[in-house]
Write a protein that holds these residues in place. Structure first.
Motif, PDB file in Angstrom:
ATOM      1  N   TYR A  90       9.448  -5.682   1.657  1.00  0.00           N
ATOM      2  CA  TYR A  90       8.389  -5.831   2.660  1.00  0.00           C
ATOM      3  C   TYR A  90       8.971  -5.998   4.066  1.00  0.00           C
ATOM      4  N   THR A  91      10.112  -6.663   4.151  1.00  0.00           N
ATOM      5  CA  THR A  91      10.745  -6.799   5.463  1.00  0.00           C
ATOM      6  C   THR A  91      11.118  -5.440   6.030  1.00  0.00           C
ATOM      7  N   GLY A  92      11.699  -4.573   5.181  1.00  0.00           N
ATOM      8  CA  GLY A  92      12.044  -3.228   5.633  1.00  0.00           C
ATOM      9  C   GLY A  92      10.826  -2.389   5.950  1.00  0.00           C
ATOM     10  N   LEU A  93       9.761  -2.499   5.105  1.00  0.00           N
ATOM     11  CA  LEU A  93       8.555  -1.721   5.343  1.00  0.00           C
ATOM     12  C   LEU A  93       7.856  -2.140   6.640  1.00  0.00           C
ATOM     13  N   ARG A  94       7.956  -3.410   6.996  1.00  0.00           N
ATOM     14  CA  ARG A  94       7.319  -3.886   8.222  1.00  0.00           C
ATOM     15  C   ARG A  94       8.142  -3.576   9.468  1.00  0.00           C
ATOM     16  N   THR A  95       9.432  -3.350   9.287  1.00  0.00           N
ATOM     17  CA  THR A  95      10.315  -3.174  10.444  1.00  0.00           C
ATOM     18  C   THR A  95      10.559  -1.711  10.780  1.00  0.00           C
ATOM     19  N   LEU A  96      10.751  -0.891   9.750  1.00  0.00           N
ATOM     20  CA  LEU A  96      11.175   0.498   9.959  1.00  0.00           C
ATOM     21  C   LEU A  96      10.001   1.459   9.903  1.00  0.00           C
ATOM     22  N   PRO A  97      10.182   2.664  10.460  1.00  0.00           N
ATOM     23  CA  PRO A  97       9.194   3.726  10.240  1.00  0.00           C
ATOM     24  C   PRO A  97       9.093   4.040   8.757  1.00  0.00           C
ATOM     25  N   SER A  98       8.032   4.713   8.375  1.00  0.00           N
ATOM     26  CA  SER A  98       7.713   4.906   6.957  1.00  0.00           C
ATOM     27  C   SER A  98       8.850   5.580   6.189  1.00  0.00           C
ATOM     28  N   ARG A  99       9.402   6.685   6.702  1.00  0.00           N
ATOM     29  CA  ARG A  99      10.442   7.407   5.966  1.00  0.00           C
ATOM     30  C   ARG A  99      11.714   6.574   5.844  1.00  0.00           C
ATOM     31  N   ALA A 100      12.128   5.958   6.944  1.00  0.00           N
ATOM     32  CA  ALA A 100      13.332   5.125   6.886  1.00  0.00           C
ATOM     33  C   ALA A 100      13.126   3.932   5.965  1.00  0.00           C
ATOM     34  N   ALA A 137       8.048   0.502  -6.584  1.00  0.00           N
ATOM     35  CA  ALA A 137       6.947   1.436  -6.328  1.00  0.00           C
ATOM     36  C   ALA A 137       5.634   0.695  -6.118  1.00  0.00           C
ATOM     37  N   VAL A 138       5.370  -0.322  -6.968  1.00  0.00           N
ATOM     38  CA  VAL A 138       4.128  -1.079  -6.820  1.00  0.00           C
ATOM     39  C   VAL A 138       4.112  -1.819  -5.484  1.00  0.00           C
ATOM     40  N   ALA A 139       5.233  -2.469  -5.157  1.00  0.00           N
ATOM     41  CA  ALA A 139       5.299  -3.208  -3.901  1.00  0.00           C
ATOM     42  C   ALA A 139       5.088  -2.281  -2.703  1.00  0.00           C
ATOM     43  N   THR A 140       5.724  -1.123  -2.749  1.00  0.00           N
ATOM     44  CA  THR A 140       5.573  -0.176  -1.629  1.00  0.00           C
ATOM     45  C   THR A 140       4.160   0.352  -1.537  1.00  0.00           C
ATOM     46  N   ALA A 141       3.570   0.684  -2.709  1.00  0.00           N
ATOM     47  CA  ALA A 141       2.196   1.205  -2.697  1.00  0.00           C
ATOM     48  C   ALA A 141       1.218   0.173  -2.159  1.00  0.00           C
ATOM     49  N   VAL A 142       1.381  -1.087  -2.593  1.00  0.00           N
ATOM     50  CA  VAL A 142       0.483  -2.138  -2.108  1.00  0.00           C
ATOM     51  C   VAL A 142       0.624  -2.306  -0.599  1.00  0.00           C
ATOM     52  N   PHE A 143       1.857  -2.300  -0.121  1.00  0.00           N
ATOM     53  CA  PHE A 143       2.060  -2.479   1.317  1.00  0.00           C
ATOM     54  C   PHE A 143       1.452  -1.325   2.112  1.00  0.00           C
ATOM     55  N   LEU A 144       1.689  -0.082   1.676  1.00  0.00           N
ATOM     56  CA  LEU A 144       1.159   1.074   2.408  1.00  0.00           C
ATOM     57  C   LEU A 144      -0.363   1.081   2.395  1.00  0.00           C
ATOM     58  N   TYR A 145      -0.948   0.683   1.259  1.00  0.00           N
ATOM     59  CA  TYR A 145      -2.411   0.631   1.191  1.00  0.00           C
ATOM     60  C   TYR A 145      -2.952  -0.420   2.158  1.00  0.00           C
ATOM     61  N   MET A 146      -2.316  -1.592   2.146  1.00  0.00           N
ATOM     62  CA  MET A 146      -2.755  -2.641   3.068  1.00  0.00           C
ATOM     63  C   MET A 146      -2.569  -2.215   4.523  1.00  0.00           C
ATOM     64  N   GLN A 147      -1.503  -1.463   4.783  1.00  0.00           N
ATOM     65  CA  GLN A 147      -1.256  -0.988   6.144  1.00  0.00           C
ATOM     66  C   GLN A 147      -2.357  -0.027   6.591  1.00  0.00           C
ATOM     67  N   GLN A 149      -5.417   0.062   5.387  1.00  0.00           N
ATOM     68  CA  GLN A 149      -6.644  -0.718   5.556  1.00  0.00           C
ATOM     69  C   GLN A 149      -6.637  -1.469   6.884  1.00  0.00           C
ATOM     70  N   ALA A 150      -5.473  -2.025   7.235  1.00  0.00           N
ATOM     71  CA  ALA A 150      -5.376  -2.729   8.515  1.00  0.00           C
ATOM     72  C   ALA A 150      -5.599  -1.775   9.681  1.00  0.00           C
ATOM     73  N   ALA A 151      -5.055  -0.555   9.572  1.00  0.00           N
ATOM     74  CA  ALA A 151      -5.254   0.428  10.642  1.00  0.00           C
ATOM     75  C   ALA A 151      -6.731   0.800  10.775  1.00  0.00           C
ATOM     76  N   ARG A 152      -7.407   0.959   9.615  1.00  0.00           N
ATOM     77  CA  ARG A 152      -8.842   1.275   9.664  1.00  0.00           C
ATOM     78  C   ARG A 152      -9.636   0.123  10.273  1.00  0.00           C
ATOM     79  N   GLN A 153      -9.268  -1.096   9.898  1.00  0.00           N
ATOM     80  CA  GLN A 153      -9.965  -2.240  10.473  1.00  0.00           C
ATOM     81  C   GLN A 153      -9.738  -2.338  11.974  1.00  0.00           C
TER      82      GLN A 153
END
Length: 378
Positions: A90-100, A137-147, A149-153
């Protein structure tokens, strides 16, 4: 997620100390664990990470690289530290662009798989190979989904804020137009009519000044009285107060009686009110009567006029009748001051949910009737 990281780090260090006491690498493991904890604590100090940022700050990239590097060294020295990778995902997913971030998650997962195989002591277990990628995979999928949803909100909130600002601007414009309409009606029903009367009286005084000085002075005094009353009206409608006649008379009947007396018109009341009339209704009816009598004085060439106030239980009706010249059709609003009276009356009645009726014919006079419904009294 921060609490989970420190819990896993502490558990991994405890497990290593319990299973490998007194080994040569123990001081290094302790030192690296403390270093990793201190580095992780520095993360919030550098400021919050923006999810999906295209270009993260260089110092935050350096911090993330240091955390991952220290963790990798720890995993090489003690594979039990591999499970600290989940918070690092989650630290990497929050810090880096999606591909990185996905590449970093893949690298961390590979280290976790290697560490689990090393802990298996040579025995192959499919779960050790499949479980870490599944968790990643589950952790990444959950984070991307929440991301997402946050963007839509955020987009929805931005739309709501923009809509609220537009609505506020529209309400301000409508309020401005309503206030302009109110002022125009008040000016027409008070100042404009008063000035017209003063003009007529002063013109009459000028014509009779030499031939009949007493009558001319009487006209001047009447014009002065009208000017004084108009001054009081101007002060009151600027402050959105009741008309001067209502303030002086204390009731609609008395105000209409004083108005009719000034305009040399008859006045009659039919019925009795079922409770007091609202202030808005009283002000509107008085203004309508003022406008109607001003039209009679200026345009009708009438010999007599009459004002009638009728209470019908569920509504109040004001009738202004004259025996003047009349007209063939109801005049419509037209440019200029002369065409503002009847539209202003209709606007006042419409605001109160009532109706305005005008009956007239050439040579047969005019009857103006304003009916305003009343709320039932308890």
């Amino acid at each position: 997620m921060h609490a989970a990281f420190f819990l896993l780090l502490s558990a991994s260090l405890t497990r290593f100390l319990l299973r490998h006491p007194g080994e040569a690498r123990t001081p290094w493991i302790i030192a690296l664990s403390i270093t990793l904890a201190l580095l992780y604590v520095l993360g919030p100090v550098l400021g919050p990470a923006a999810p999906g940022t295209a270009r993260p700050a260089p110092r935050r990239l350096a911090w993330l690289g240091g955390v991952v590097a220290v963790w990798m060294v720890l995993v090489v020295l003690a594979p039990s530290f591999a499970w600290c990778a989940v918070p690092l995902f989650y630290t990497g997913l929050r810090t880096l662009p999606s591909r990185a971030a996905l590449l970093l998650v893949g690298l961390l997962t590979a280290f976790v798989v290697a560490a689990q195989l090393q802990l298996a002591h040579g025995g192959f277990d499919p779960n050790l190979v499949l479980a870490p990628p599944a968790v990643a995979a589950v952790a990444t999928a959950v984070f991307l989904y929440m991301q997402r949803q946050a963007a839509r909100q955020r987009a929805l909130i931005d739309d709501l804020i923009r809509t609220r600002r537009e609505l506020a601007a529209t309400e301000r414009r409508e309020g401005t137009l309503a206030e302009r309409q109110r002022l125009s009606m008040e000016i027409h029903d008070t100042l404009a009519q008063g000035l017209s009367s003063q003009q007529m009286l002063l013109q009459a005084a000028d014509r009779q000044w030499d031939a009949d000085p007493a009558t001319a002075r009487r006209h001047v005094r009447t014009a002065e009285s009208i000017a004084e009353r108009n001054l009081a009206e101007a002060r009151r409608f600027v402050h959105d107060l009741a008309p001067a006649d209502l303030a002086e008379g204390g009731s609609l009947e008395e105000a209409l009686r004083m108005l009719a007396a000034r305009e040399s018109a008859a006045f009659r009341v039919d019925g009795a009110p079922n409770g007091g009339l609202p202030d808005r209704v009283q002000s509107a009816l008085l203004r309508i009567a003022q406008g109607a009598l001003a039209n009679v004085r200026e345009h009708a060439n009438a010999r007599a006029a009459a004002v009638t106030l009728t209470y019908l239980g569920d509504q109040v009706v004001l009738d202004v009748a004259d025996d003047g010249t009349g007209f063939a059709h109801t005049p419509s609003a037209s440019p200029g001051v002369r065409g503002h009276g009847l539209p202003a009356m209709r606007a006042r009645v419409r605001q109160l949910g009532g109706t305005l009726t005008i009956e007239s014919a050439p040579g047969e006079g005019t009857v103006l009737s304003a009916a305003i419904p009343l709320e039932p009294q308890p």
